[in-house]
Design a protein around this motif. Structure first.
Motif, PDB file in Angstrom:
ATOM      1  N   LEU A   1       0.856  -1.183   0.000  1.00 16.74           N
ATOM      2  CA  LEU A   1       0.000   0.000   0.000  1.00 16.74           C
ATOM      3  C   LEU A   1       0.886   1.225   0.000  1.00 16.74           C
ATOM      4  CD1 LEU A   1      -2.912  -0.795   2.430  1.00 16.74           C
ATOM      5  CD2 LEU A   1      -3.077  -0.002   0.094  1.00 16.74           C
ATOM      6  N   GLN A   2       0.600   2.115  -0.895  1.00 16.08           N
ATOM      7  CA  GLN A   2       1.383   3.340  -1.009  1.00 16.08           C
ATOM      8  C   GLN A   2       1.404   4.095   0.315  1.00 16.08           C
ATOM      9  OE1 GLN A   2       3.060   3.744  -4.028  1.00 16.08           O
ATOM     10  NE2 GLN A   2       1.666   5.150  -5.055  1.00 16.08           N
ATOM     11  N   SER A   3       2.579   4.380   0.809  1.00 18.76           N
ATOM     12  CA  SER A   3       2.670   5.110   2.072  1.00 18.76           C
ATOM     13  C   SER A   3       3.457   6.402   1.907  1.00 18.76           C
ATOM     14  CB  SER A   3       3.361   4.240   3.110  1.00 18.76           C
ATOM     15  OG  SER A   3       4.689   3.970   2.688  1.00 18.76           O
ATOM     16  N   GLY A   4       3.960   6.628   0.710  1.00 16.36           N
ATOM     17  CA  GLY A   4       4.727   7.843   0.498  1.00 16.36           C
ATOM     18  C   GLY A   4       6.208   7.678   0.785  1.00 16.36           C
TER      19      GLY A   4
ATOM     20  N   GLY B   1       0.039  -8.813  -3.189  1.00 15.24           N
ATOM     21  CA  GLY B   1       0.725  -7.549  -2.910  1.00 15.24           C
ATOM     22  C   GLY B   1       0.760  -6.651  -4.131  1.00 15.24           C
ATOM     23  N   GLU B   2       1.029  -7.239  -5.271  1.00 14.65           N
ATOM     24  CA  GLU B   2       1.102  -6.441  -6.486  1.00 14.65           C
ATOM     25  C   GLU B   2      -0.261  -5.893  -6.864  1.00 14.65           C
ATOM     26  OE1 GLU B   2       4.093  -5.720  -6.687  1.00 14.65           O
ATOM     27  OE2 GLU B   2       4.873  -6.667  -8.512  1.00 14.65           O
ATOM     28  N   GLY B   3      -1.307  -6.693  -6.638  1.00 13.02           N
ATOM     29  CA  GLY B   3      -2.653  -6.204  -6.886  1.00 13.02           C
ATOM     30  C   GLY B   3      -2.967  -5.017  -5.986  1.00 13.02           C
ATOM     31  N   LEU B   4      -2.531  -5.134  -4.747  1.00 10.12           N
ATOM     32  CA  LEU B   4      -2.744  -4.052  -3.788  1.00 10.12           C
ATOM     33  C   LEU B   4      -2.001  -2.801  -4.241  1.00 10.12           C
ATOM     34  CD1 LEU B   4      -4.374  -3.943  -1.262  1.00 10.12           C
ATOM     35  CD2 LEU B   4      -2.368  -4.670   0.044  1.00 10.12           C
ATOM     36  N   TYR B   5      -0.770  -2.991  -4.674  1.00 10.57           N
ATOM     37  CA  TYR B   5      -0.010  -1.855  -5.192  1.00 10.57           C
ATOM     38  C   TYR B   5      -0.725  -1.220  -6.377  1.00 10.57           C
ATOM     39  CZ  TYR B   5       2.918   0.641  -8.330  1.00 10.57           C
ATOM     40  OH  TYR B   5       3.370   1.599  -9.192  1.00 10.57           O
TER      41      TYR B   5
ATOM     42  N   THR C   1     -11.289   0.762  -0.098  1.00  9.77           N
ATOM     43  CA  THR C   1     -11.807  -0.537   0.292  1.00  9.77           C
ATOM     44  C   THR C   1     -10.716  -1.429   0.857  1.00  9.77           C
ATOM     45  OG1 THR C   1     -13.444  -0.408  -1.460  1.00  9.77           O
ATOM     46  CG2 THR C   1     -12.999  -2.595  -0.553  1.00  9.77           C
ATOM     47  N   PHE C   2      -9.600  -1.502   0.134  1.00  4.33           N
ATOM     48  CA  PHE C   2      -8.557  -2.432   0.540  1.00  4.33           C
ATOM     49  C   PHE C   2      -7.745  -1.891   1.719  1.00  4.33           C
ATOM     50  CE2 PHE C   2      -9.073  -3.934  -3.967  1.00  4.33           C
ATOM     51  CZ  PHE C   2      -9.665  -5.134  -3.611  1.00  4.33           C
ATOM     52  N   VAL C   3      -7.602  -0.586   1.802  1.00  5.22           N
ATOM     53  CA  VAL C   3      -6.893  -0.014   2.944  1.00  5.22           C
ATOM     54  C   VAL C   3      -7.606  -0.390   4.244  1.00  5.22           C
ATOM     55  CG1 VAL C   3      -6.380   2.145   4.143  1.00  5.22           C
ATOM     56  CG2 VAL C   3      -5.843   1.939   1.721  1.00  5.22           C
ATOM     57  N   GLU C   4      -8.931  -0.269   4.205  1.00  4.55           N
ATOM     58  CA  GLU C   4      -9.701  -0.551   5.418  1.00  4.55           C
ATOM     59  C   GLU C   4      -9.574  -1.998   5.870  1.00  4.55           C
ATOM     60  OE1 GLU C   4     -13.805   0.525   5.160  1.00  4.55           O
ATOM     61  OE2 GLU C   4     -13.295   2.565   4.551  1.00  4.55           O
ATOM     62  N   SER C   5      -9.411  -2.894   4.916  1.00  2.00           N
ATOM     63  CA  SER C   5      -9.417  -4.308   5.277  1.00  2.00           C
ATOM     64  C   SER C   5      -8.021  -4.913   5.272  1.00  2.00           C
ATOM     65  CB  SER C   5     -10.324  -5.080   4.322  1.00  2.00           C
ATOM     66  OG  SER C   5      -9.863  -4.920   2.988  1.00  2.00           O
TER      67      SER C   5
ATOM     68  N   SER D   1     -11.433   1.596  -4.878  1.00  2.00           N
ATOM     69  CA  SER D   1     -10.807   0.349  -4.440  1.00  2.00           C
ATOM     70  C   SER D   1      -9.701   0.599  -3.423  1.00  2.00           C
ATOM     71  CB  SER D   1     -10.261  -0.404  -5.648  1.00  2.00           C
ATOM     72  OG  SER D   1      -9.404   0.419  -6.410  1.00  2.00           O
ATOM     73  N   ARG D   2      -8.985   1.686  -3.598  1.00  2.00           N
ATOM     74  CA  ARG D   2      -7.924   1.981  -2.659  1.00  2.00           C
ATOM     75  C   ARG D   2      -8.489   1.990  -1.236  1.00  2.00           C
ATOM     76  NH1 ARG D   2      -3.765   6.664  -3.234  1.00  2.00           N
ATOM     77  NH2 ARG D   2      -5.109   7.166  -4.989  1.00  2.00           N
TER      78      ARG D   2
END
Lengths: 180, 180
Positions: A88-91, A144-148, A161-165, A158-159
């Motif tokens: 997940l992008q965190s900067g 992981g790549e899908g998440l990225y 959605t997936f961040v929350e879970s 979607s970002r």
DNA sequence: GTCTATATCTCGATAGAC
DNA sequence: GTCTATCGAGATATAGAC
């Protein structure tokens, strides 16, 4: 440990940010110089051509990925969880640079394609070392790549959605890791 | 069921191909016209501006995705397996158009971003309907998206790796599906 | 419906002042 | 080390012939 000029780093930061946020098309030398707060001439003193800029970004990625994979290899939570969590992008520096290189690769810039290959091999290797089964490892890497991929698309549902879970997704990683 | 002119379709095909293979930068009106085998004037008769081209691609995606999701919803193998299996680029109409829209979204083109949102919601919805557990469904969707992401990067090692192990990856999908 | 010609703008890069 | 000025190439878009 030579310390590169601050202006040079600011220019690279700006170029990566533009690539990531607005795409290859918007990442011109003009807008890069503007965002970095220098003139076009100033930019061209540090990077003789646009290719030189792209080259520097690719080198930056390889260095950042090497550092990150050293951390990943010894992460307490295990390489798999570390990988998926940080997809997940965190900067972070790696995030920004990786995204920039992906955009360059999408523009068929060969050095970027090769660098991504190298980085991806490293990740899969570390996950396999922890997980054992190569296909479970592959599945985890793809998660992981899908998440990225979802976290890098600009401003989507979607970002969120997936961040929350994320916690629950990490438990799916555990399921893939265990047995079989 | 109006049949759109053949030239119009050829132009759209060419534009999508260029976006997918060479990126937004290379997908100019000149090269699109050349690849489609028409002149720039010919292109501009069918699409009054570059934005009109992009708009048409987005509409094409929404139509293709709707058709595909109808198939996915009733696939014998189940929605999850169908989704992950077809996430590997096969050259279908949906593949090409989806990749093109992803490139447009990477260029921060808002209509593309919104269209991807819609399509992604549809996919996750269908997977959840089959799988039950929303987090397992999320993990499966991410696997498919990771697979897509790797298959769309130009000429990488990873594409080959995952193509070869598709059957085993689908068995990982089964593991995620079965009882949480 | 498709073409050529051309206007206008922006990009990448050079030259040279400071 | 950073700036301004400017050129040539290539991009979008218009006008009008066929």
């Amino acid at each position: 440990m030579s310390r590169p000029p601050a202006a040079r780093e600011k220019i690279l930061d700006a170029y990566c940010d533009l690539l990531r946020r607005d795409g290859e098309r918007a990442a011109t030398m003009d807008s890069t110089a503007a965002l970095a707060g220098v003139s076009k001439g100033g930019l061209l003193y540090h990077f003789k051509s646009k290719d030189a800029l792209a080259e520097a970004v690719v080198e930056r990625l390889l260095a950042a990925a090497e550092r990150d994979q050293a951390v990943m290899a010894t992460a307490e939570e295990g390489a798999s969880r570390y990988f998926v969590r940080t997809s997940l992008q965190s900067g972070s520096d790696l995030d920004t640079t990786y995204s920039a290189v992906v955009r360059l690769a999408a523009g068929a810039y060969e050095p970027a394609v090769r660098a991504l290959d190298t980085v991806h091999r490293g990740w899969l290797e570390l996950i396999q070392r922890e997980v054992g089964d190569p296909h479970a490892a592959g599945a985890i890497m793809l998660m992981g790549e899908g998440l990225y991929y979802h976290s890098t698309l600009p401003g989507t549902w979607s970002r969120g959605t997936f961040v929350e879970s994320l916690d629950e997704l990490l438990r799916q990683v555990d399921r893939l890791k265990s047995g079989s």
